[in-house]
Write a protein that holds these residues in place. Structure first.
Motif, PDB file in Angstrom:
ATOM      1  N   ASN A  31       5.046   2.888  11.982  1.00 43.19           N
ATOM      2  CA  ASN A  31       5.392   2.045  10.839  1.00 43.19           C
ATOM      3  C   ASN A  31       6.269   2.825   9.867  1.00 43.19           C
ATOM      4  O   ASN A  31       5.997   3.990   9.584  1.00 43.19           O
ATOM      5  N   ASP A  32       7.301   2.170   9.332  1.00 38.16           N
ATOM      6  CA  ASP A  32       8.198   2.845   8.394  1.00 38.16           C
ATOM      7  C   ASP A  32       7.936   2.461   6.944  1.00 38.16           C
ATOM      8  O   ASP A  32       8.727   2.743   6.066  1.00 38.16           O
ATOM      9  N   GLY A  33       6.799   1.837   6.662  1.00 34.96           N
ATOM     10  CA  GLY A  33       6.482   1.431   5.296  1.00 34.96           C
ATOM     11  C   GLY A  33       6.263   2.621   4.384  1.00 34.96           C
ATOM     12  O   GLY A  33       5.743   3.657   4.797  1.00 34.96           O
ATOM     13  N   LEU A  34       6.638   2.462   3.127  1.00 36.26           N
ATOM     14  CA  LEU A  34       6.535   3.532   2.140  1.00 36.26           C
ATOM     15  C   LEU A  34       5.130   4.124   2.097  1.00 36.26           C
ATOM     16  O   LEU A  34       4.950   5.341   2.177  1.00 36.26           O
ATOM     17  N   LEU A  35       4.130   3.289   1.995  1.00 37.17           N
ATOM     18  CA  LEU A  35       2.756   3.776   1.882  1.00 37.17           C
ATOM     19  C   LEU A  35       2.161   4.144   3.234  1.00 37.17           C
ATOM     20  O   LEU A  35       1.311   5.031   3.322  1.00 37.17           O
ATOM     21  N   GLU A  36       2.602   3.484   4.293  1.00 37.54           N
ATOM     22  CA  GLU A  36       2.062   3.746   5.625  1.00 37.54           C
ATOM     23  C   GLU A  36       2.465   5.111   6.171  1.00 37.54           C
ATOM     24  O   GLU A  36       1.816   5.646   7.056  1.00 37.54           O
ATOM     25  N   LEU A  37       3.533   5.698   5.640  1.00 37.22           N
ATOM     26  CA  LEU A  37       3.976   7.014   6.098  1.00 37.22           C
ATOM     27  C   LEU A  37       3.221   8.150   5.413  1.00 37.22           C
ATOM     28  O   LEU A  37       3.222   9.277   5.905  1.00 37.22           O
ATOM     29  N   LEU A  38       2.565   7.860   4.292  1.00 42.79           N
ATOM     30  CA  LEU A  38       1.912   8.922   3.528  1.00 42.79           C
ATOM     31  C   LEU A  38       0.830   9.646   4.315  1.00 42.79           C
ATOM     32  O   LEU A  38       0.852  10.863   4.449  1.00 42.79           O
ATOM     33  N   SER A  39      -0.154   8.918   4.815  1.00 40.59           N
ATOM     34  CA  SER A  39      -1.318   9.550   5.439  1.00 40.59           C
ATOM     35  C   SER A  39      -1.012  10.310   6.716  1.00 40.59           C
ATOM     36  O   SER A  39      -1.413  11.473   6.842  1.00 40.59           O
ATOM     37  N   PRO A  40      -0.316   9.720   7.695  1.00 40.68           N
ATOM     38  CA  PRO A  40      -0.129  10.489   8.932  1.00 40.68           C
ATOM     39  C   PRO A  40       0.658  11.781   8.708  1.00 40.68           C
ATOM     40  O   PRO A  40       0.322  12.820   9.286  1.00 40.68           O
ATOM     41  N   LEU A  41       1.660  11.729   7.850  1.00 40.02           N
ATOM     42  CA  LEU A  41       2.443  12.940   7.615  1.00 40.02           C
ATOM     43  C   LEU A  41       1.663  13.951   6.780  1.00 40.02           C
ATOM     44  O   LEU A  41       1.778  15.157   6.992  1.00 40.02           O
ATOM     45  N   ALA A  42       0.839  13.472   5.851  1.00 44.61           N
ATOM     46  CA  ALA A  42      -0.003  14.380   5.066  1.00 44.61           C
ATOM     47  C   ALA A  42      -1.046  15.052   5.954  1.00 44.61           C
ATOM     48  O   ALA A  42      -1.306  16.257   5.829  1.00 44.61           O
ATOM     49  N   PHE A  43      -1.672  14.277   6.869  1.00 41.10           N
ATOM     50  CA  PHE A  43      -2.627  14.869   7.795  1.00 41.10           C
ATOM     51  C   PHE A  43      -1.931  15.907   8.677  1.00 41.10           C
ATOM     52  O   PHE A  43      -2.490  16.971   8.966  1.00 41.10           O
ATOM     53  N   GLY A  44      -0.727  15.596   9.112  1.00 45.60           N
ATOM     54  CA  GLY A  44       0.032  16.545   9.919  1.00 45.60           C
ATOM     55  C   GLY A  44       0.317  17.826   9.154  1.00 45.60           C
ATOM     56  O   GLY A  44       0.163  18.929   9.690  1.00 45.60           O
ATOM     57  N   LEU A  45       0.729  17.696   7.888  1.00 48.54           N
ATOM     58  CA  LEU A  45       0.986  18.884   7.073  1.00 48.54           C
ATOM     59  C   LEU A  45      -0.278  19.699   6.865  1.00 48.54           C
ATOM     60  O   LEU A  45      -0.268  20.930   6.962  1.00 48.54           O
TER      61      LEU A  45
ATOM     62  N   GLY B 204      11.718   4.596   2.143  1.00 46.96           N
ATOM     63  CA  GLY B 204      10.622   3.706   2.487  1.00 46.96           C
ATOM     64  C   GLY B 204      10.497   2.554   1.503  1.00 46.96           C
ATOM     65  O   GLY B 204      10.837   2.688   0.324  1.00 46.96           O
ATOM     66  N   LYS B 205      10.009   1.440   2.005  1.00 46.81           N
ATOM     67  CA  LYS B 205       9.870   0.243   1.178  1.00 46.81           C
ATOM     68  C   LYS B 205       8.461  -0.318   1.301  1.00 46.81           C
ATOM     69  O   LYS B 205       7.783  -0.120   2.301  1.00 46.81           O
ATOM     70  N   LEU B 206       8.047  -1.038   0.274  1.00 47.89           N
ATOM     71  CA  LEU B 206       6.778  -1.749   0.304  1.00 47.89           C
ATOM     72  C   LEU B 206       6.940  -2.995   1.157  1.00 47.89           C
ATOM     73  O   LEU B 206       8.040  -3.538   1.273  1.00 47.89           O
ATOM     74  N   PRO B 207       5.848  -3.500   1.730  1.00 50.05           N
ATOM     75  CA  PRO B 207       5.941  -4.695   2.578  1.00 50.05           C
ATOM     76  C   PRO B 207       5.927  -5.996   1.775  1.00 50.05           C
ATOM     77  O   PRO B 207       5.483  -6.043   0.625  1.00 50.05           O
ATOM     78  N   GLY B 208       6.416  -7.035   2.404  1.00 45.25           N
ATOM     79  CA  GLY B 208       6.287  -8.401   1.893  1.00 45.25           C
ATOM     80  C   GLY B 208       6.843  -8.638   0.507  1.00 45.25           C
ATOM     81  O   GLY B 208       7.919  -8.159   0.152  1.00 45.25           O
ATOM     82  N   LEU B 209       6.076  -9.376  -0.301  1.00 47.15           N
ATOM     83  CA  LEU B 209       6.517  -9.766  -1.638  1.00 47.15           C
ATOM     84  C   LEU B 209       6.654  -8.584  -2.589  1.00 47.15           C
ATOM     85  O   LEU B 209       7.332  -8.690  -3.617  1.00 47.15           O
TER      86      LEU B 209
ATOM     87  N   PHE C 230       9.761  -4.144  -5.550  1.00 46.54           N
ATOM     88  CA  PHE C 230       9.208  -3.135  -6.450  1.00 46.54           C
ATOM     89  C   PHE C 230       9.129  -1.758  -5.801  1.00 46.54           C
ATOM     90  O   PHE C 230       8.514  -0.837  -6.345  1.00 46.54           O
ATOM     91  N   SER C 231       9.768  -1.597  -4.654  1.00 43.19           N
ATOM     92  CA  SER C 231       9.701  -0.342  -3.901  1.00 43.19           C
ATOM     93  C   SER C 231      10.212   0.848  -4.701  1.00 43.19           C
ATOM     94  O   SER C 231       9.631   1.934  -4.640  1.00 43.19           O
ATOM     95  N   ARG C 232      11.267   0.654  -5.455  1.00 45.17           N
ATOM     96  CA  ARG C 232      11.810   1.807  -6.186  1.00 45.17           C
ATOM     97  C   ARG C 232      10.837   2.302  -7.242  1.00 45.17           C
ATOM     98  O   ARG C 232      10.746   3.493  -7.512  1.00 45.17           O
ATOM     99  N   PHE C 233      10.060   1.382  -7.836  1.00 42.33           N
ATOM    100  CA  PHE C 233       9.051   1.798  -8.815  1.00 42.33           C
ATOM    101  C   PHE C 233       7.927   2.566  -8.124  1.00 42.33           C
ATOM    102  O   PHE C 233       7.424   3.558  -8.640  1.00 42.33           O
ATOM    103  N   ALA C 234       7.544   2.106  -6.937  1.00 44.33           N
ATOM    104  CA  ALA C 234       6.499   2.791  -6.174  1.00 44.33           C
ATOM    105  C   ALA C 234       6.976   4.179  -5.760  1.00 44.33           C
ATOM    106  O   ALA C 234       6.219   5.162  -5.855  1.00 44.33           O
TER     107      ALA C 234
END
Length: 139
Positions: A16-30, A57-62, A66-70
């Motif tokens: 998944n390329d979602g902004l929030l979905e990339l956080l955990s797997p890459l953090a666990f890897g680090l 990365g972007k937020l999903p759906g609606l 607001f992705s840039r704020f996230a």
């Protein structure tokens, strides 16, 4: 934090390329790489976009507008981009793999990746790494 036991290579499959979905797997890897585990990251499906120059990365759906704020909020609390995390992983000895068919499907040019030393392959190639591992992470 508890010290990781000695483990054979740890593969991470990111789809998944979602902004929030990339956080955990890459953090666990680090975290695993910092503890001395050998980490292998395979990006497939939409996640191959993280390898494209200029990926954001972007937020999903609606919430997408607001992705840039996230992103700004994540940067404010110390998160770096997913692409930068992949570079850090490589610095720590991780090996990166990208699904060749996914690169084609999502129009990411394998000759112009934002991260160097990525092995472009198909899933069967990565299966060899997965068969030898004690720990698997799918995201």
């Amino acid at each position: 934090f508890a010290k990781l036991p000695d483990v054979t290579p740890g593969p991470i499959v990111v789809s998944n390329d979602g902004l929030l979905e990339l956080l955990s797997p890459l953090a666990f890897g680090l975290a695993a790489a910092l503890e001395g585990a050998q980490v292998f990251v395979y990006v497939q499906g939409p996640a191959v976009r993280v390898l494209a120059p200029g990926f954001r990365g972007k937020l999903p759906g609606l919430a997408r507008p607001f992705s840039r704020f996230a992103r700004a909020g994540l940067e404010r609390i110390g998160h770096v981009s997913a692409t930068e995390k992949l570079r850090w992983l490589q610095t720590l000895g991780a090996r990166l793999y990208a699904c060749g068919p996914s690169l084609s499907r999502f129009k990411v040019d394998p000759d112009r990746l934002a991260v160097e030393n990525v092995t472009v392959c198909e899933y069967l190639t990565f299966m060899e790494v997965m068969q030898q591992a004690d720990v698997h992470l799918y995201a």
